[in-house]
Design an enzyme around this catalytic site. Structure first.
Site, mmCIF file in Angstrom:
data_model
loop_
_atom_site.group_PDB
_atom_site.id
_atom_site.type_symbol
_atom_site.label_atom_id
_atom_site.label_comp_id
_atom_site.label_asym_id
_atom_site.label_seq_id
_atom_site.Cartn_x
_atom_site.Cartn_y
_atom_site.Cartn_z
ATOM 1 C CB CYS A 234 -87.950 -18.026 -38.440
ATOM 2 S SG CYS A 234 -89.684 -17.636 -38.634
ATOM 3 C CG ASN B 194 -86.681 -23.135 -37.423
ATOM 4 O OD1 ASN B 194 -87.895 -23.187 -37.576
ATOM 5 N ND2 ASN B 194 -86.085 -22.159 -36.765
#
Lengths: 450, 437
Positions: free
Chosen positions: B138, B203
């Site tokens: 993230c 990601n």
């Protein structure tokens, strides 16, 4: 011939009031912002684009479309106006299906061209609706003056370009309003909401253009007067004459000139005041024939028939226009020519059409077979002619009845240029007239040797 | 009928289409809808410990669009789940119990302390979930607190945390990697060394989707200010494919299971990821764009393609393209191709010409026998493929390989039948006698 049939059925206000609004609204509704961006995205931004080559005014079509696709409608309009100051009207009236859109490579790819005309309208409408000022800024005054006879597309285009270049221009027009056929000739549903005058105002806003409206050549002034007062003259008076059927009874009531009627229609405050026959026959095969036939239908005429002396392929009206007539309920009778007008008490009541065929020498010949149609109105739409009478003898050399010009629009008379429908070899298209005006303006400018 | 059943690090699912850890997997309601729609598995939206995080209440997403609002890329500044940990755990347990045939993996992100990881792993184990995915990717918000990408960008941390997790749980451990690094092999190797059962990638990519030129603020802006978010969706797929391939063909990580993520929108995208070594795929943006029903297209598309190609099961094609991914220096320099324009389908837009003329090799002429037409000048064409890529007509321009023995009109040299690459090229100061492969 005379006939004792019942009187003609001609009436005003054949339709409920709201029907006129529906029938004379925009033929092609404008694209909304999202539609425009999506349509613009279909443009391939071609190299040496065929669409631009097909445009008489050589508008940089890929560039203006790309500007729409990036959200720059103002820049897009500037691109259009730089080549064609009447880009707004051309977007409405150009037969794009035989010009830019026919050349669009998407035609070859899928038979569905980019909607160039509607995109052009999108950009130019945006500019006219939002512009804070004129499109162009004028060069410093040159002290030169140019007279323009006729304020139609050719005259306006020429005037704008000359004004841009710093010359003082006077437009003389016999009518009360400028615009020429844009104001008086084109079908009403192609230029709604007073667009023709809005465009005239837009063009004049460049400055340096004086308008002498209601002033007719040969009546109020002569070409010689203009040559004395001005450094150059541009003749753009269009075609004032109308071809006759050359039939007995042509002067009867109910036998009408399509051009005059359309002009009246365009100037009418209330369409319900126009006299509309129940049964209408239009003679002709060009755009005027289609325009009058469709508009009569939309004014409430019950039967509208176009009689044309040759086949669909020979009609000057484009296939698109022909289809427009058919979908509006107009009947088109090919290979038919008027043979006789029949009436009583000075009013037309029927028309006799004769079948035609191409003769051995290619010339048209009658088949002898006839068809008689009961009729309340007959419209003549068989072409217009150049009238040289207003030139009072000072007539430039003509070719095929129209003014002969060189590639710059120069006539045989020194200091006099000409363009638009009044010159020989023209295509009788708004966009071609615009191109003529621009080209002549540049040539006039060069002739000043500034 | 092809068998789409999937076993990824021992976790079974009826198909290889999982929903990635993201808003669509934040709660029972959504996950149950996904399973009803046919998704093979989900990675539950990342759980943290301590008090739940808070999200912004203005825009959390931004996007890039095509002209007809086709979503080409997507970006978010949402954080991990902002719902209470216990609530999530209860729902996970209930969903797994009710949907035993579906994969249910739980994404985790806690501070970099062994006890934090040990304790949350214990809680997840009690739910009977199938495995955990460590969110080291993230890129926004959480990374400012030393978690997410802040861990994923330091291979030593990845290895350390992975090792803790393997020590404290029996569950398979998948390490999710951030693409916001220079060499994806480094974090993958670290995960591998730490004992990871698999890696999942990519990601999201640090991104600002656009700038509001009136407000002079990046999008999405929250009360006039914006921050970088994580980019995902169709736009990131090429980057993701490369990173998956890099790990699949790296000597140190070869054979390490990979869960492919990044712009998977159709069955074809999924097949491409899997051909490059991914054992399954995870999807988010496509579902957030169209809803869960898209999995029907993915299932039928993959199944029909496998039938057509004669693949009976997924493992028969996973990794099949990996041997064909190589380094530039091993590409065959004796392979000569020339562009060829099919005059039947050419629409004469001239894009090939102007692209070649202005920006490349002046190898496309504008006339054929005096008329507008576009033809390749073989003596100038280097076979770059630019014309193929800019041509609006699919299949109109193709690259045709020259057969050995022909003479390349550009160089005047005969096309050799042999393989020769940069490693033996005379211009290479470090050349060797026999081409390395």
């Amino acid at each position: 011939m005379t006939d004792v049939a019942s009187g003609p059925d001609i009436a005003c206000g054949r339709l409920p009031a709201e029907a006129y609004l529906d029938n004379f609204t925009d033929l092609h509704p404008p694209l909304d912002a999202h539609e425009a961006v999506v349509e613009a995205d279909r443009c391939y931004f071609c190299f040496d684009a065929p669409c631009t080559q097909a445009c008489p005014t050589s508008i940089d079509i890929p560039l203006f479309i790309r500007q729409i696709s990036t959200g720059n409608d103002t820049g897009s309009a500037k691109t259009i106006f730089a080549s064609n100051i009447l880009g707004g009207m051309c977007a409405r009236v150009c037969p794009t299906e035989t010009l830019c859109e026919e050349a669009c490579v998407r035609m070859e790819a899928e038979g569905k061209p980019v909607k160039i005309g509607l995109l052009q309208r999108h950009a130019t409408d945006h500019f006219l609706e939002t512009r804070p000022k004129s499109f162009a800024t004028r060069a410093p005054e040159t002290g030169k003056t140019v007279a323009i006879v006729g304020g139609g597309p050719a005259g306006l285009s020429c005037a704008h370009r000359l004004a841009e270049l710093g010359h003082a221009v006077t437009i003389y027009d016999a009518k009360e309003k400028l615009g020429g056929l844009n104001e008086y000739g084109i079908a009403a549903y192609k230029t709604v909401d007073g667009f023709a005058q809005a465009e005239v105002d837009f063009i004049l806003s460049v400055g340096g253009i004086t308008v002498e409206a209601g002033k007719a050549l040969g009546r109020d002034f002569t070409l010689a007067d203009l040559k004395v007062k001005h450094d150059a003259v541009f003749l753009a008076m269009g075609l004032a004459g109308v071809n006759a059927l050359r039939l007995e009874g042509e002067e009867m009531e109910g036998v009408l000139d399509a051009v005059d009627y359309i002009a009246r229609l365009r100037q009418a405050d209330d369409l319900a005041t126009l006299p509309v026959g129940r049964r209408v026959v239009v003679i002709g095969g060009g755009m005027t024939a289609i325009d009058i036939a469709v508009q009569m239908k939309r004014l409430g005429a019950e039967d509208v028939t176009i009689a044309y002396r040759r086949g669909a392929g020979e009609m000057k009206a484009s296939p698109y226009e022909q289809e427009l007539a058919l979908t509006n309920g107009v009947v088109i009778r090919h290979w038919m020519r008027p043979a006789a007008l029949i009436g009583a008490h000075g009013r037309v009541s029927s028309i006799v059409l004769e079948g035609t065929r191409p003769g051995d020498d290619g010339r048209l010949e009658g088949t002898g077979e006839t068809l008689r149609l009961e009729v309340d109105q007959v419209f003549k739409a068989i072409g217009q002619t150049f009238l040289d009478a207003p030139l009072l003898g000072a007539v430039p050399k003509l070719e095929g009845g129209r003014i002969e010009v060189d590639e710059d629009g120069r006539t045989s008379v020194d200091g006099v240029w000409a363009g638009g429908d009044c010159v020989a070899g023209g295509e009788d298209l708004t966009v071609a007239a615009v191109a003529d005006g621009k080209r002549a303006a540049d040539a006039i400018h060069r002739s000043f040797g500034l | 009928m092809a068998d789409l059943s999937n076993s990824f690090v021992g976790i079974k699912s009826p198909n290889p289409f999982w929903l990635a850890s993201a808003p669509p997997t934040d709660k029972e309601y959504n996950v149950v809808r996904a399973f009803q729609a046919g998704w093979g598995g989900v990675v539950w939206k990342t759980l943290g410990d301590g008090d739940p995080v808070v999200n912004v209440n203005g825009p959390r997403y931004g996007a890039t669009h095509g002209k007809d609002r086709q979503l080409t890329g997507f970006n978010n500044i949402e954080l991990i789940t902002d719902r209470p940990l216990q609530l999530n755990l209860q729902e996970i347990k209930r969903v797994k119990k009710n949907w035993p045939d579906r994969a249910l993996v739980v994404s985790l992100m806690v501070p970099c302390e062994e006890e934090n990881w040990a304790s949350i792993l214990k809680l997840v184990e009690e739910t009977e979930a199938d495995g955990v995915e460590l969110n080291f990717g993230c890129p926004h918000g959480m990374s400012e607190r030393g978690m997410g990408a802040a861990v994923g960008q330091v291979p030593e941390y990845i290895e350390m945390v992975t090792r803790w997790c393997k020590k404290h749980t029996r569950m398979p451990v998948i390490v999710k990697l951030t693409p916001n690094i220079t060499d994806i092999r480094q974090p993958a190797r670290a995960a591998h060394k730490g004992g990871a059962d698999a890696v999942s990638l990519i990601n999201t990519v640090n991104s600002i989707t656009s700038v509001d030129l009136d407000a002079m603020a990046p999008e999405p802006a929250v009360d006039g200010k914006g921050t970088h978010g994580g980019y995902c969706g169709p736009a990131v797929k090429p980057m993701a494919l490369n990173m998956v391939a890099e790990i699949a063909r790296d000597a140190e990580t070869r054979g390490l299971p990979i869960s492919g993520i990044g712009g998977v929108t159709t069955w074809r995208d999924a097949a491409e990821f899997m051909a490059l070594g991914a054992g399954n795929v995870q999807v988010c943006t496509a579902a957030m764009t169209y809803g869960f029903k898209i999995v029907e297209e993915m299932i039928s598309g993959l199944s029909d393609w496998m039938d057509e190609k004669g693949y009976a099961s997924i493992d028969q094609f996973v990794g099949r393209a990996v041997p064909n991914v190589t380094d530039w220096q091993y590409l065959n320099l004796n392979y000569i191709a020339k562009a060829k324009i099919d005059q039947e389908t050419c629409i004469k837009c001239g894009r090939c010409h102007i692209a070649c003329e202005d920006t490349s090799h002046q190898a496309i002429a504008t006339t054929i026998n005096g008329d507008r037409g576009f033809e390749v000048i073989d003596a100038e064409c280097v076979g770059c493929n630019l014309c193929v890529n800019v041509c609006p007509v699919e299949g109109c321009i193709t690259m045709e390989a020259m057969t050995p023995g022909m003479v390349d009109p550009r160089t005047g040299r005969t096309v050799e039948p042999t393989y020769a690459n940069w490693t033996t090229h005379p211009n290479n100061p470090n050349r060797v006698a026999v081409p390395a492969q």
